[in-house]
Write a protein that holds these residues in place. Structure first.
Motif, PDB file in Angstrom:
ATOM      1  N   VAL A   1       9.230  -0.225  -0.720  1.00 30.98           N
ATOM      2  CA  VAL A   1       8.539   1.053  -0.808  1.00 30.98           C
ATOM      3  C   VAL A   1       9.035   1.798  -2.039  1.00 30.98           C
ATOM      4  CG1 VAL A   1       8.044   3.240   0.352  1.00 30.98           C
ATOM      5  CG2 VAL A   1       8.298   1.136   1.693  1.00 30.98           C
ATOM      6  N   LEU A   2       8.103   2.224  -2.878  1.00 31.63           N
ATOM      7  CA  LEU A   2       8.459   2.951  -4.097  1.00 31.63           C
ATOM      8  C   LEU A   2       9.268   4.190  -3.745  1.00 31.63           C
ATOM      9  CD1 LEU A   2       5.071   2.762  -6.017  1.00 31.63           C
ATOM     10  CD2 LEU A   2       7.079   1.316  -6.280  1.00 31.63           C
ATOM     11  N   GLY A   3      10.377   4.376  -4.428  1.00 23.92           N
ATOM     12  CA  GLY A   3      11.218   5.536  -4.223  1.00 23.92           C
ATOM     13  C   GLY A   3      12.153   5.449  -3.030  1.00 23.92           C
TER      14      GLY A   3
ATOM     15  N   PRO B   1      15.278   3.312  -1.181  1.00 24.17           N
ATOM     16  CA  PRO B   1      16.256   2.261  -1.455  1.00 24.17           C
ATOM     17  C   PRO B   1      16.221   1.114  -0.449  1.00 24.17           C
ATOM     18  CG  PRO B   1      17.348   4.179  -0.531  1.00 24.17           C
ATOM     19  CD  PRO B   1      15.908   4.560  -0.754  1.00 24.17           C
ATOM     20  N   ASP B   2      15.779   1.400   0.771  1.00 23.85           N
ATOM     21  CA  ASP B   2      15.749   0.378   1.815  1.00 23.85           C
ATOM     22  C   ASP B   2      14.307   0.030   2.156  1.00 23.85           C
ATOM     23  OD1 ASP B   2      18.570   0.437   2.093  1.00 23.85           O
ATOM     24  OD2 ASP B   2      18.385   2.231   3.347  1.00 23.85           O
ATOM     25  N   GLY B   3      14.121  -1.101   2.792  1.00 24.12           N
ATOM     26  CA  GLY B   3      12.794  -1.505   3.226  1.00 24.12           C
ATOM     27  C   GLY B   3      12.298  -0.638   4.372  1.00 24.12           C
ATOM     28  N   PRO B   4      10.998  -0.675   4.636  1.00 19.98           N
ATOM     29  CA  PRO B   4      10.444   0.140   5.714  1.00 19.98           C
ATOM     30  C   PRO B   4      10.781  -0.422   7.088  1.00 19.98           C
ATOM     31  CG  PRO B   4       8.750  -1.272   4.806  1.00 19.98           C
ATOM     32  CD  PRO B   4       9.979  -1.464   3.947  1.00 19.98           C
ATOM     33  N   ASP B   5      10.678   0.428   8.090  1.00 22.59           N
ATOM     34  CA  ASP B   5      10.840   0.003   9.470  1.00 22.59           C
ATOM     35  C   ASP B   5       9.749  -1.024   9.774  1.00 22.59           C
ATOM     36  OD1 ASP B   5       9.968   0.376  12.458  1.00 22.59           O
ATOM     37  OD2 ASP B   5      12.041   1.115  12.330  1.00 22.59           O
ATOM     38  N   PRO B   6      10.052  -2.085  10.511  1.00 23.88           N
ATOM     39  CA  PRO B   6       9.053  -3.110  10.821  1.00 23.88           C
ATOM     40  C   PRO B   6       7.824  -2.573  11.564  1.00 23.88           C
ATOM     41  CG  PRO B   6      11.247  -3.881  11.385  1.00 23.88           C
ATOM     42  CD  PRO B   6      11.377  -2.431  11.021  1.00 23.88           C
ATOM     43  N   ASP B   7       7.959  -1.443  12.268  1.00 27.37           N
ATOM     44  CA  ASP B   7       6.834  -0.870  13.010  1.00 27.37           C
ATOM     45  C   ASP B   7       5.972   0.078  12.180  1.00 27.37           C
ATOM     46  OD1 ASP B   7       7.456  -2.235  15.371  1.00 27.37           O
ATOM     47  OD2 ASP B   7       8.915  -0.691  15.952  1.00 27.37           O
ATOM     48  N   THR B   8       6.347   0.312  10.934  1.00 26.35           N
ATOM     49  CA  THR B   8       5.562   1.183  10.063  1.00 26.35           C
ATOM     50  C   THR B   8       4.196   0.547   9.826  1.00 26.35           C
ATOM     51  OG1 THR B   8       7.573   1.947   8.961  1.00 26.35           O
ATOM     52  CG2 THR B   8       5.491   2.329   7.812  1.00 26.35           C
ATOM     53  N   ARG B   9       3.147   1.351   9.942  1.00 25.55           N
ATOM     54  CA  ARG B   9       1.790   0.854   9.726  1.00 25.55           C
ATOM     55  C   ARG B   9       1.469   0.825   8.237  1.00 25.55           C
ATOM     56  NH1 ARG B   9      -2.150   4.149  11.844  1.00 25.55           N
ATOM     57  NH2 ARG B   9      -0.734   5.860  11.510  1.00 25.55           N
ATOM     58  N   LEU B  10       0.805  -0.256   7.829  1.00 25.63           N
ATOM     59  CA  LEU B  10       0.389  -0.427   6.438  1.00 25.63           C
ATOM     60  C   LEU B  10      -1.126  -0.590   6.422  1.00 25.63           C
ATOM     61  CD1 LEU B  10       2.040  -2.024   3.554  1.00 25.63           C
ATOM     62  CD2 LEU B  10      -0.161  -3.026   4.124  1.00 25.63           C
ATOM     63  N   VAL B  11      -1.804   0.308   5.714  1.00 27.21           N
ATOM     64  CA  VAL B  11      -3.254   0.267   5.568  1.00 27.21           C
ATOM     65  C   VAL B  11      -3.544  -0.629   4.366  1.00 27.21           C
ATOM     66  CG1 VAL B  11      -5.356   1.631   5.226  1.00 27.21           C
ATOM     67  CG2 VAL B  11      -3.414   2.603   6.507  1.00 27.21           C
TER      68      VAL B  11
ATOM     69  N   ALA C   1       4.734  -1.115  -1.967  1.00 26.40           N
ATOM     70  CA  ALA C   1       3.910  -0.182  -1.200  1.00 26.40           C
ATOM     71  C   ALA C   1       4.358   1.240  -1.503  1.00 26.40           C
ATOM     72  CB  ALA C   1       4.036  -0.478   0.291  1.00 26.40           C
ATOM     73  N   MET C   2       3.496   2.181  -1.136  1.00 24.23           N
ATOM     74  CA  MET C   2       3.845   3.590  -1.327  1.00 24.23           C
ATOM     75  C   MET C   2       3.444   4.374  -0.086  1.00 24.23           C
ATOM     76  SD  MET C   2       1.144   4.558  -4.288  1.00 24.23           S
ATOM     77  CE  MET C   2      -0.597   4.281  -4.076  1.00 24.23           C
ATOM     78  N   PRO C   3       4.154   5.468   0.161  1.00 23.61           N
ATOM     79  CA  PRO C   3       3.842   6.290   1.330  1.00 23.61           C
ATOM     80  C   PRO C   3       2.423   6.858   1.237  1.00 23.61           C
ATOM     81  CG  PRO C   3       5.983   6.867   0.415  1.00 23.61           C
ATOM     82  CD  PRO C   3       5.307   5.957  -0.577  1.00 23.61           C
ATOM     83  N   ALA C   4       1.783   6.973   2.403  1.00 26.72           N
ATOM     84  CA  ALA C   4       0.445   7.541   2.497  1.00 26.72           C
ATOM     85  C   ALA C   4       0.416   8.524   3.663  1.00 26.72           C
ATOM     86  CB  ALA C   4      -0.579   6.425   2.685  1.00 26.72           C
TER      87      ALA C   4
ATOM     88  N   GLY D   1      -0.027  10.408   7.203  1.00 26.89           N
ATOM     89  CA  GLY D   1       0.271  10.049   8.587  1.00 26.89           C
ATOM     90  C   GLY D   1       1.429   9.099   8.758  1.00 26.89           C
ATOM     91  N   GLY D   2       2.319   9.034   7.785  1.00 24.20           N
ATOM     92  CA  GLY D   2       3.478   8.157   7.895  1.00 24.20           C
ATOM     93  C   GLY D   2       3.163   6.686   7.670  1.00 24.20           C
ATOM     94  N   THR D   3       1.986   6.407   7.134  1.00 26.76           N
ATOM     95  CA  THR D   3       1.615   5.023   6.856  1.00 26.76           C
ATOM     96  C   THR D   3       2.028   4.643   5.434  1.00 26.76           C
ATOM     97  OG1 THR D   3      -0.582   5.595   6.015  1.00 26.76           O
ATOM     98  CG2 THR D   3      -0.393   5.166   8.395  1.00 26.76           C
ATOM     99  N   LEU D   4       1.839   3.378   5.131  1.00 27.02           N
ATOM    100  CA  LEU D   4       2.039   2.863   3.777  1.00 27.02           C
ATOM    101  C   LEU D   4       0.723   2.263   3.305  1.00 27.02           C
ATOM    102  CD1 LEU D   4       5.383   0.883   4.281  1.00 27.02           C
ATOM    103  CD2 LEU D   4       5.113   3.128   3.191  1.00 27.02           C
ATOM    104  N   VAL D   5       0.565   2.170   1.990  1.00 27.84           N
ATOM    105  CA  VAL D   5      -0.547   1.452   1.373  1.00 27.84           C
ATOM    106  C   VAL D   5       0.024   0.600   0.252  1.00 27.84           C
ATOM    107  CG1 VAL D   5      -2.343   3.155   1.916  1.00 27.84           C
ATOM    108  CG2 VAL D   5      -1.066   3.352  -0.220  1.00 27.84           C
ATOM    109  N   PRO D   6      -0.607  -0.552  -0.037  1.00 29.11           N
ATOM    110  CA  PRO D   6      -0.158  -1.323  -1.201  1.00 29.11           C
ATOM    111  C   PRO D   6      -0.253  -0.468  -2.460  1.00 29.11           C
ATOM    112  CG  PRO D   6      -1.628  -2.635   0.149  1.00 29.11           C
ATOM    113  CD  PRO D   6      -1.685  -1.219   0.678  1.00 29.11           C
ATOM    114  N   PHE D   7       0.694  -0.655  -3.354  1.00 29.41           N
ATOM    115  CA  PHE D   7       0.713   0.115  -4.593  1.00 29.41           C
ATOM    116  C   PHE D   7      -0.547  -0.118  -5.417  1.00 29.41           C
ATOM    117  CE2 PHE D   7       1.793   0.450  -9.139  1.00 29.41           C
ATOM    118  CZ  PHE D   7       2.059   1.810  -9.185  1.00 29.41           C
ATOM    119  N   GLU D   8      -1.010  -1.367  -5.483  1.00 26.36           N
ATOM    120  CA  GLU D   8      -2.200  -1.673  -6.271  1.00 26.36           C
ATOM    121  C   GLU D   8      -3.448  -1.307  -5.481  1.00 26.36           C
ATOM    122  OE1 GLU D   8      -4.543  -5.473  -8.139  1.00 26.36           O
ATOM    123  OE2 GLU D   8      -2.366  -5.568  -8.128  1.00 26.36           O
ATOM    124  N   VAL D   9      -4.312  -0.510  -6.093  1.00 27.64           N
ATOM    125  CA  VAL D   9      -5.562  -0.123  -5.440  1.00 27.64           C
ATOM    126  C   VAL D   9      -6.640  -1.170  -5.728  1.00 27.64           C
ATOM    127  CG1 VAL D   9      -5.012   2.335  -5.477  1.00 27.64           C
ATOM    128  CG2 VAL D   9      -6.273   1.338  -7.372  1.00 27.64           C
TER     129      VAL D   9
END
Length: 167
Positions: free
Chosen positions: A112-114, A116-126, A144-147, A149-157
């Motif tokens: 996740v951009l910004g 230092p650690d990886g996201p929680d395994p239960d974090t939703r990724l759109v 990925a980057m934060p989006a 509702g606490g979700t993530l999205v891939p950095f590349e659109v």
């Protein structure tokens, strides 16, 4: 990965054209399961995008590509290819947890951009149905980057707006 690694440099102008070429080759050549198809930015001479195909075993791919008029070289142009074709990519649609994304595909980890650690395994990724991880130090890593509702999205659109599109 053992097997066959080939690079095709058709002088493509951008990543979208390279993605289309990889999808066309996958459809036309019936690439075997376990194939990786990556894009590579080439900066020497005229900047362009090349594609590489890495197969789990030797095969007739070199001849098939040559028959289609492509110049083919052995090996990869670099170690940081952006993966378009990879095991499990077709299962990465809609919204998944990070754990589901890792379990369903060849992706080794999510960064996740910004953070230092990886996201929680239960974090939703759109996924936006566009997941393009990149090879880093032998691992396939999705940036990925934060989006909302606490979700993530891939950095590349999936459909980037070209620079200066409104001019």
């Amino acid at each position: 990965m053992t097997g066959l690694a080939l690079t095709v440099d058709p002088g493509l102008p951008d990543l979208r054209a390279a993605d289309r070429l990889l999808h066309t080759l996958a459809a036309e050549l019936a690439l075997p399961e376990g194939t990786f198809g990556c894009t590579h930015l080439l900066r020497e001479g005229r900047p362009r995008v090349a594609v590489s195909l890495t197969l789990p075993a030797e095969g007739a791919l070199r001849d098939q590509l040559a028959t289609r008029g492509y110049d083919v070289t052995d090996g990869l142009p670099d170690t940081v290819g952006r993966a378009v074709l990879y095991p499990g990519v077709e299962a990465l649609t809609g919204t998944l947890t990070v754990a589901e994304l890792l379990a369903r595909s060849a992706i080794d980890r999510v960064a996740v951009l910004g953070a230092p650690d990886g996201p929680d395994p239960d974090t939703r990724l759109v996924t936006r149905d566009h997941v393009r991880p990149q090879w880093r130090h032998g691992e396939l890593v999705l940036s990925a980057m934060p989006a909302t509702g606490g979700t993530l999205v891939p950095f590349e659109v999936p459909d980037p707006t070209p620079c200066c599109a409104d001019h």
